[in-house]
Scaffold this active site. Structure first.
Site, PDB file in Angstrom:
ATOM      1  CG  HIS A   1      -2.027   0.982   1.174  1.00 15.31           C
ATOM      2  ND1 HIS A   1      -3.284   0.714   1.662  1.00 15.31           N
ATOM      3  CD2 HIS A   1      -2.082   2.242   0.681  1.00 15.31           C
ATOM      4  CE1 HIS A   1      -4.064   1.777   1.471  1.00 15.31           C
ATOM      5  NE2 HIS A   1      -3.352   2.712   0.885  1.00 15.31           N
TER       6      HIS A   1
ATOM      7  NE  ARG B   1       0.865  11.421  -2.770  1.00 15.16           N
ATOM      8  CZ  ARG B   1      -0.242  11.048  -2.141  1.00 15.16           C
ATOM      9  NH1 ARG B   1      -1.247  10.505  -2.810  1.00 15.16           N
ATOM     10  NH2 ARG B   1      -0.356  11.212  -0.848  1.00 15.16           N
TER      11      ARG B   1
ATOM     12  CG  ASP C   1      -2.107   4.780   3.552  1.00 14.87           C
ATOM     13  OD1 ASP C   1      -1.986   5.088   2.350  1.00 14.87           O
ATOM     14  OD2 ASP C   1      -3.068   5.135   4.245  1.00 14.87           O
TER      15      ASP C   1
ATOM     16  CG  HIS D   1       0.404  14.975   1.303  1.00 16.59           C
ATOM     17  ND1 HIS D   1      -0.364  15.045   0.159  1.00 16.59           N
ATOM     18  CD2 HIS D   1      -0.155  14.023   2.078  1.00 16.59           C
ATOM     19  CE1 HIS D   1      -1.355  14.167   0.259  1.00 16.59           C
ATOM     20  NE2 HIS D   1      -1.254  13.525   1.406  1.00 16.59           N
TER      21      HIS D   1
HETATM   22 ZN   LIG Z   1      -6.930   4.496   1.889  1.00 15.17          ZN
END
Ligand SMILES: [Zn+2]
Length: 443
Positions: free
Chosen positions: A72, A76, A323, A327
């Site tokens: 996961h 980008r 995950d 950013h």
């Molecule tokens: Zn998610």
């Protein structure tokens, strides 16, 4: 990734291969991108020509294990290269000991086509490690129209999901499960009933109350997990043969893990992953509007965090997945409610797992490595990965299991720095990462 893999001899290391139950000193010979030999120390025999050209790495005092696999991550690219590219994201992966990552489809444009799926895997992306794209389940992640799963799979997609955008409508989720099952693809659900979380930016609880923020209830997560499990159970009853595989992404609530547990006891093919931040942090880390503690699903209560730890120790959790969600600094440096969700995770996962799961909570090293490699490989059907048996891919991580070090986000290989673990003590330092026989990281 275009150079030929050299002949490499890994000498004197402690080989831990959970898939074959090996935990002892072994030498490994890697040839043509694969494991060619596993032998007692000093027992690999090379011809004089091979001995002259082989790269020898001294792994004395180090653990040699299957390269880690993160099912996961958000790379980008295409579209948001100011946050990360496939090159920088996979460089961070290599530094963290990962040799394969599964990339989520919420790119710009969305990966809902075989063209983008292929583009992500092409050599021009300069990936340090293997990238397995996950295709979007529905067109533009809108939860309305199914994509062409056969075409996505033929292009290399390993699963389908609308990650970030839960599939809410029962009939659509049902169709997704049916179509994915027909093509042998797992369906990964981001379980969040967004009808219950509108305008919410953190967990519903005392901290949200204190900060005056709207909260997401645990029910928004587990309610959807339970709905999905009901659909899987119905399909199992109706279908003969092919069995749907539902995978619950980034599980964060005690009830969601309990629901997965119950589904498995009922014989259903339901799996789940947990991210390091959900077994280490709680809503308290939001503190005073700390946007590095803002992610979705949000950091939960202490009881939920403890349930994640227990689920891992009990074997209910199938994989640790980061995950990884980079950013840019300017995007996170805004009011909490406006900040985007997510944190980076590829370079901190192993260090946190060794420090906490192994060091603090005594999970055996081989089980930690299984959760980070063997089990995720099995979950997404990565053949020849997650093991170092002869013939498998030469995907290897070599780390010092006892080295303690401080993680500095500023040193990250990722293009972004949004980590709540900046300054945390890590245990276990990656020394070498080899991806299909090529040395892609050394320290
Ligand atoms: Zn998610």
């Amino acid at each position: 990734m275009n150079l030929p893999a050299p002949l490499t001899l890994l000498r004197g290391g402690r080989l831990i291969d959970p898939a074959s139950g090996i935990d002892e000193k072994k030498d490994l010979l890697l040839r043509d991108g694969h494991v060619a030999e596993v032998a007692a120390p000093g027992r690999v025999r090379l011809s004089p020509e091979d001995a002259a050209r082989a790269l020898t790495l001294d792994a004395t005092g180090l653990v040699v294990a299957p390269g880690l696999i993160d099912i996961h991550v958000h790379l980008r690219e295409p579209g948001q290269t100011h946050k990360e590219t496939i090159a920088t994201g996979t460089a961070a992966a290599a530094a963290g000991g990962f040799t394969a990552v599964a990339a989520m489809p919420n790119t710009t444009p969305t990966n809902d086509s075989p063209e983008i799926t292929r583009w992500m895997q092409s050599p021009e992306r300069n990936a340090s490690v293997r990238v397995f794209p996950i295709g979007a389940a529905t067109r533009a992640l809108k939860g309305e129209q199914l994509n062409d799963f056969a075409a996505l799979k033929a292009a290399g997609a390993v699963a389908v999901t609308d990650d970030g955008h839960p599939i809410l409508r029962d009939n659509i989720m049902r169709e997704v499960l049916i179509a994915a099952t027909r093509h042998g693809l797992p369906v990964i659900q981001h379980a969040e009933d967004t009808r219950l979380t509108e305008g919410a930016s953190m967990n519903a609880g005392p901290v949200a109350y204190r900060l005056g923020l709207r909260g997401m209830s645990p029910e928004a997560e587990y309610g959807l997990v339970e709905r999905d499990i009901r659909l899987v159970a119905e399909l199992e009853r109706e279908s003969k043969g092919a069995r749907p595989h539902l995978h619950v992404a980034h599980t964060s609530t005690a009830q969601a893990v309990a629901a997965v547990h119950q589904a498995r006891r009922n014989g259903l093919r339901v799996t789940c992953e947990v991210a390091p931040h959900h077994f280490l942090l709680t809503e308290q880390h939001v503190g005073c509007y700390n946007t590095h503690a803002k992610m979705n699903p949000p950091l939960r209560s202490e009881a939920d965090r403890d349930a994640m730890i227990q689920g891992i120790l009990d074997g209910m959790v199938d994989a640790i997945a980061t995950d990884h969600a980079p950013h840019a600094a300017h995007e996170k440096e805004v009011e909490f409610e406006r900040a985007p969700n997510g944190i980076t995770g590829l370079e901190t996962a192993l260090g946190l797992c060794l420090q906490w799961l192994h060091g603090e909570w005594r999970l055996p090293l081989s089980r930690v490595l299984s959760l980070l490699s063997t089990q995720p490989a099995a979950l997404l059907g990565f053949k020849g990965r997650g093991t170092l048996a002869v013939g498998s891919f030469a995907d290897v991580v070599i780390f010092d299991p006892d080295a303690k070090w401080i993680w500095r986000a500023a040193d990250s290989r990722s293009r972004s720095r949004n980590s709540p673990f900046d300054g945390w003590t890590m245990r276990g330092r990656v020394r070498y990462t080899l991806s299909e026989g090529r040395l892609v990281y050394s320290a």
